[in-house]
Design a protein around this motif. Sequence first.
Motif, short mmCIF file in Angstrom:
data_model
loop_
_atom_site.label_atom_id
_atom_site.label_comp_id
_atom_site.label_asym_id
_atom_site.label_seq_id
_atom_site.Cartn_x
_atom_site.Cartn_y
_atom_site.Cartn_z
N ARG A 1 63.86 26.43 24.61
CA ARG A 1 62.52 25.88 24.45
C ARG A 1 61.53 26.86 23.83
O ARG A 1 60.39 26.51 23.61
CB ARG A 1 61.99 25.39 25.80
N TYR A 2 61.95 28.05 23.60
CA TYR A 2 61.07 29.02 22.95
C TYR A 2 61.95 30.15 22.40
O TYR A 2 63.10 30.31 22.78
CB TYR A 2 60.05 29.60 23.94
N ASN A 3 61.39 30.88 21.48
CA ASN A 3 62.11 32.02 20.91
C ASN A 3 61.76 33.27 21.70
O ASN A 3 60.58 33.55 21.90
CB ASN A 3 61.72 32.22 19.44
N GLY A 4 62.77 34.00 22.08
CA GLY A 4 62.52 35.28 22.72
C GLY A 4 62.38 36.36 21.66
O GLY A 4 62.29 36.09 20.46
N LYS A 5 62.38 37.59 22.08
CA LYS A 5 62.25 38.68 21.12
C LYS A 5 63.55 38.87 20.34
O LYS A 5 64.62 38.47 20.78
CB LYS A 5 61.88 39.97 21.85
N GLN A 6 63.41 39.49 19.19
CA GLN A 6 64.58 39.73 18.34
C GLN A 6 65.40 40.92 18.87
O GLN A 6 64.84 41.94 19.24
CB GLN A 6 64.14 40.03 16.92
N VAL A 7 66.71 40.74 18.91
CA VAL A 7 67.62 41.82 19.28
C VAL A 7 68.75 41.87 18.26
O VAL A 7 68.90 40.97 17.44
CB VAL A 7 68.20 41.65 20.70
N PHE A 8 69.53 42.92 18.33
CA PHE A 8 70.68 43.08 17.45
C PHE A 8 71.91 43.34 18.30
O PHE A 8 71.82 43.93 19.37
CB PHE A 8 70.45 44.25 16.48
N VAL A 9 73.06 42.88 17.80
CA VAL A 9 74.31 43.04 18.54
C VAL A 9 75.29 43.80 17.66
O VAL A 9 75.60 43.38 16.54
CB VAL A 9 74.90 41.67 18.95
N THR A 10 75.76 44.91 18.15
CA THR A 10 76.65 45.78 17.38
C THR A 10 78.05 45.20 17.31
O THR A 10 78.39 44.22 17.99
CB THR A 10 76.72 47.18 18.02
N GLU A 11 78.90 45.84 16.50
CA GLU A 11 80.29 45.41 16.37
C GLU A 11 81.05 45.59 17.67
O GLU A 11 82.12 45.01 17.86
CB GLU A 11 80.97 46.20 15.25
N LYS A 12 80.51 46.41 18.57
CA LYS A 12 81.13 46.58 19.89
C LYS A 12 80.53 45.62 20.92
O LYS A 12 80.74 45.76 22.12
CB LYS A 12 80.96 48.02 20.36
N ASN A 13 79.76 44.65 20.41
CA ASN A 13 79.18 43.59 21.24
C ASN A 13 78.18 44.13 22.27
O ASN A 13 78.11 43.67 23.41
CB ASN A 13 80.27 42.80 21.96
#
Length: 997
Positions: free
Chosen positions: A942-954
């Motif tokens: 229902r809403y967008n949270g903050k942006q994060v990134f996910v590495t190749e190691k998850n």
Amino acid sequence: MKENKSEKLEIGTILIACLLMIVQRVLLSAITVPEYANNPGRFYLYSVMKVAVGAGLGLVPLYMGYHYQKIAKKNVLRYLSSFFLLYVFIALISNIFFYVQASVLNLRDYWLIFFPVSQNYFIYAASCVLLFCSIPILTKWLTLLSTDYLKKVTIGLTVGFSILPTLFNKDLWGFQNGANVLWIFYLFLVGYAIKQLRLDKKMKFKFLHVCLSLGILIGLILLMTQISLSIRGDASTANRFSVPYSLFSLYYTISLFTFSEAISQKLGIKVKASIVATSLIVTQMVTYWPLTTYRVTAYLKKSFPDSGKKWLMNMFEFIGIYLGVTLLLIVICLILQKVSLFKKLNNFLSFDSPAQLSQKLRALRSWIHQKRMIFYVAIFFYLFTFLQIFLLEKKDGWTQTFQVVIKIFTLRQSVLVLTTLIIMSFFLLLLLLTNRFWYVFSLTLLVDLLLTVSSVIKVSLREEPVFPSDLKMLNSISELLSMVSPILIAVGAALIVLLTISSIVIQRKLQHRYSLKFNWKKRVIGIIVLAAMLSSVFFINHKNSPSFLLFNLFRVNKLFINQGEAVKENGPIIQFLNNIDVKIMDEPKNYSKDKIEQIMKKYDDEAKEINQTRNNWLENQTLILNLSESFSDPARVPNLRVPVDPIPTIKKEIKNNTGGVMLSVGYGGGTANMEWQGLTSLDISSLSASLVTPYTQLVNAQQVSPNITNLFDQKIAIHPFTASLYQRKSVFDKFGFEEFYYIDSPNKLTYTDKIERSPRISDESAYKETLKALKSNTETTQFIQVSTMQNHMPYEDYYDQLDYTAEGTAILESRKGELATFMQGLHYTDEAIKDFLQELDKIQKPITFVFYGDHLPSLYSGNDSKKYGLEHHETDYFIYSNAFSREQSKKVNKKVASPINFNALAFEQANIKVTPFYALLTQVTDKLPASTIDPIESISNRYNGKQVFVTEKNKIIFEKDLTKEQKVILEDYKYIQYDLVAGKQYAAKWAEQKVEQ
């Protein structure tokens, strides 16, 4: 008034009762109940503990009977208001805590606060409160009884209430495990008899009696288990004598009571009655408030089939948590009772006698009568809101009309009430400002009428409500009026004139009757409060803003999936407000035309460099982007074991090709958001929190919408489902799709077969439709967006054969059938993919096929949605090059991807040239970790949270964790995205250009 020391009460027995009730709650709902067949030792331990703590409920009425003299001296009715206020306070604390934990609000959880008795959640507590109020009357009656008569009455009731049910194994009086009001009053009599007959003084070796009575109960459990096994073959009657009203349990309860009272009197610890009452109220709320028991039972309970030690430690952990929470709340509640606001509320609600209660009710009725016109206005707009929603619903005949009326009144009450509250806030604000009742009423009605009529017209023409952005069209009022029937314009004008004249006449004649009598301080405070409340609608989609929480509390549909249906569900006012707070994206610092041109030039050069090692596009270069509804590997779900793999083909392709997991921004929904990212290569996690559905909130507001179709000659969309959701028809038209195949589309679907009883067109049929489109054009470049919808929820009894099962705490027992159906559907998808890839290999043109699941199904409610947020937002993807193009293709190592990466990955695997815009996306794909919305903060869709990134190691990282080079690339990308979605679109033509050969 201060209590004398003699009026204070011993608290020892009450503390023991509270402890036992807490342990009983843990045994009932916080730990897995063991079965004899699986673990006999743990079964016996559980049964013994359960019967040992079961006496806790009986100690309280025994205590009240034993201490009747001190309680009877008090004005018991006056305590009810403080009881109720403490109950409300603890209920609110519990609801807020679980909202913070689960990010879910439910109006029913708050509505229940006002009905503690009728919902049967507090049978025991209500019975004890009724007993407490009755003690002065009961005491007067009981003191008239002689000692012999008291003995006879007590013995007679014991025979009927305990001995007979014990002999015949029947709950003759519906005692409900000791919570029934009749049983509570009986125990009060027993406590009274113990005091009057001095039975506690006559009972020697009290601790020995406790041990003996408990030993008898334990022996009976062991004996009855063996008898049950020999007769029934199971342990179903093992606890026959463990019920509170059995003679043996009653003996144990009385023994424990006399022993605890003896210890309590010896220690001499006495406290105020308010402390005793607070302890009992807090304990009951912690152990019986329905939201607490539900959350603990459904989401926090764990099973330890192979470790009795872990099971036992888990039980003690829960007991410790419950005790800690109870003690903390007791302290808070005791402090709260000293706060002046609590005292004022308590004095306002309290009454000493039925006569005083009647007097307060008459005063309330008098106040309502004085303000009756305000209440009449509220009732009027409540009914007017009903009329609004009724007019928006399509009706054919009297039967359907009646059904619509029933549906609105039964299923839309929260919307009716919330809309009325909003209208009344607006009305009261204007009234406080002007003190002109009829002017304000007419103006409020006029605004409501205009919104109603315009919404009904717009829904009938375009299946969408009036948006705040439509107000800009008032500058072209003449053009708008030309679209409306002259008759309707004439009726509207006449109504406006009528309202204006009538309000002036009535206001002048009845001005004194309806003028406000508030003093200026109350008036100013009212204006400030109402203005603040109404202004909060500008933050209605900001997470945890007051208006956001209020709309969530009333279960307002805020998914923006289908604005036309949403306005019918929410009504025009709420849906209009839903669309006020839609900020697209934060503007980057120093955004300008020069900055955008600088970035474009940079990636013009980057494209030239990349293309030096890439091949030219062939004339019939083809890209297929396949969104597979709800596709996800259940074997990757935490706390779930899948013995037999339903998707071996797809797993093989993921391993052998570019492939891995895809970061989804949805769970159980949000298909179009992944679709939008895949088509535009723009990142939803860079958008504002309030823009949750770009298809409905963004695309139509854009002048130009650059997307992957711009690179191809022929653009086809295949969506074997309804196209009414997410405004797909208008969105795909704007995206440049020339052919759009969906159910009942002008471009007819050729293949519509379904599997057995499934209501969805099968994936096999969707792929046949795709192959038909592929083979129809072998000369020009071609892009196909296909959404396979076979595995769309719900998952009912569709298939005759279910070959796949799963076990674990991630799936609740009640939903295992749905999971089995879902997994069978995955298997059919796997088979369809296998056949489809074989057919692709036969086609003599270069084809790159991107397959991905859009989100997990909402089946895994046994898992903590925050603890496993990332795992619940990861689906599967792979990119396949057909045999014709395989020699020049190359596998790209991207184990974790976002939908924005797919097009750049497809071009990289196909080893073909890119435009400058896709050169930027290649840099984003190759050098940045995959981006997404924080999965822990966006579980509700229902809403967008903050942006994060996910590495190749998850592993989740944040922007601050990126390297300097990565931050520069991310900044370039965000400048271009902002320019395209919210800026001046300086880069629109640049993003739309085709590949130069």
